[in-house]
Design a protein around this motif. Structure first.
Motif, mmCIF file in Angstrom:
data_model
loop_
_atom_site.group_PDB
_atom_site.id
_atom_site.type_symbol
_atom_site.label_atom_id
_atom_site.label_comp_id
_atom_site.label_asym_id
_atom_site.label_seq_id
_atom_site.Cartn_x
_atom_site.Cartn_y
_atom_site.Cartn_z
ATOM 1 N N LEU A 79 18.032 -6.104 32.830
ATOM 2 C CA LEU A 79 18.991 -7.026 33.450
ATOM 3 C C LEU A 79 19.441 -8.085 32.449
ATOM 4 O O LEU A 79 20.605 -8.485 32.432
ATOM 5 C CB LEU A 79 18.368 -7.689 34.680
ATOM 6 N N ILE A 98 26.290 -4.600 39.523
ATOM 7 C CA ILE A 98 25.293 -5.516 38.957
ATOM 8 C C ILE A 98 26.001 -6.352 37.909
ATOM 9 O O ILE A 98 26.462 -5.833 36.887
ATOM 10 C CB ILE A 98 24.114 -4.747 38.332
ATOM 11 N N ALA A 108 20.819 -11.778 37.403
ATOM 12 C CA ALA A 108 21.820 -10.797 37.790
ATOM 13 C C ALA A 108 22.174 -10.998 39.251
ATOM 14 O O ALA A 108 21.381 -11.542 40.040
ATOM 15 C CB ALA A 108 21.320 -9.377 37.550
ATOM 16 N N PHE A 145 23.624 -8.834 42.618
ATOM 17 C CA PHE A 145 23.805 -7.501 43.186
ATOM 18 C C PHE A 145 24.796 -7.610 44.349
ATOM 19 O O PHE A 145 24.610 -8.416 45.268
ATOM 20 C CB PHE A 145 22.480 -6.938 43.681
#
Length: 280
Positions: free
Chosen positions: A114, A148, A156, A158
């Protein structure tokens, strides 16, 4: 850490789930999978994911997870699961299956991956396929995909790839991982694609009130006036003086007799006077 207490709403939801798709059945114990892991046992080590783990076991999602070789689980904590179930209408079983399967990414993502997401101007979000896509959504339905996007400090975000998504989620921490096989990431809340759950129930409409233009009630009938008997008021009468009646006018014969009587008296007076004078 003591297991969190379940709210009454969640207990009723878990004990009496709504009916829905016939293909959604209780999965029973999650079998060991080709990947060599059991998601029920993994999440069972973390009491803060007790509700999410229970919901995975009540559907076939846990079994589908265990059949994969490389997978990422986006797990909301108990409080976030409880928040969603309290504020949404009752979820059908098919909607529950879709909601849970969206949180299963068919690829391996850990904290390091990430942090390495493309950043800067012109960087596009990464599109990831979820387990829901394997259940055969309708053509053109993007609810089976997540985007993402990088966030500050290596985090991050979502989101559902379907337009009009209701809720997005942010990465909070990495829970556990077996590199390139399974990764469990804690997220801030559920990712809610459009049409998966119903909106919160609206409050009941207030009772109708009488409009100000309503017809006013008719006045009470007035009883007819009864006839009143005539009332004689006493009148004080002042005494009046009696006026003597006028004497009747003398007749013609009466006048003649009076004149003759007068002259007779005069004559007698003259005779008396003459006699008196004679004796003198």
């Amino acid at each position: 850490m003591a297991p969190p207490k379940l709210s009454l709403v969640v207990l009723l939801f878990l004990l009496f789930p709504a009916t829905g798709n016939a293909n959604v059945v209780d999965a029973g114990p999650a079998d060991a999978a080709p990947g060599g892991f059991n998601i029920t046992e993994i999440l069972g080590r973390y009491p803060e994911f007790r509700l999410f783990n229970y919901l995975l076991g009540k559907t076939r999602v846990a079994r589908e997870i265990n059949r994969r070789n490389s997978i990422t689980i986006l797990a909301p904590a108990n409080s976030d699961v409880d928040w969603l179930l309290r504020r949404s209408a009752r979820l059908p079983r098919a909607a529950l299956l879709e909601l849970l399967s969206v949180h299963v990414v068919l690829d391996y993502y850990d904290a390091a991956k990430l942090a390495a997401l493309p950043r800067g101007a012109g960087a596009r979000p990464v599109v990831a396929t979820t387990l829901y896509q394997t259940f055969g959504p309708t053509a053109g339905d993007k609810a089976g995909f997540l985007t993402i996007s990088p966030a500050p400090n290596g985090g991050a975000v979502f989101s559902s790839a379907a337009p009009g998504a209701l809720v997005t989620a942010t990465f909070k921490k990495a829970v556990t991982a077996r590199p390139y096989n399974i990764s469990v990431l804690q997220i801030s809340n559920f990712v809610v694609p459009p049409g998966v759950i119903t909106k919160p129930r609206a409050p009941p409409p207030p009772p109708k009130r009488m409009s100000s233009m309503a017809v006013a009630p008719s006045p009470a009938p007035v009883p007819a006036a009864l006839p009143c008997p005539p009332v004689t008021m006493p009148v004080e009468v002042e005494p009046t003086e009696e006026i003597p009646a006028a004497a009747p006018a003398p007749s013609q014969g009466y006048v003649v007799r009076a004149v003759m009587g007068w002259w007779s008296g005069v004559g007698m007076a003259l005779v008396g006077m003459a006699c008196v004078l004679a004796h003198l």
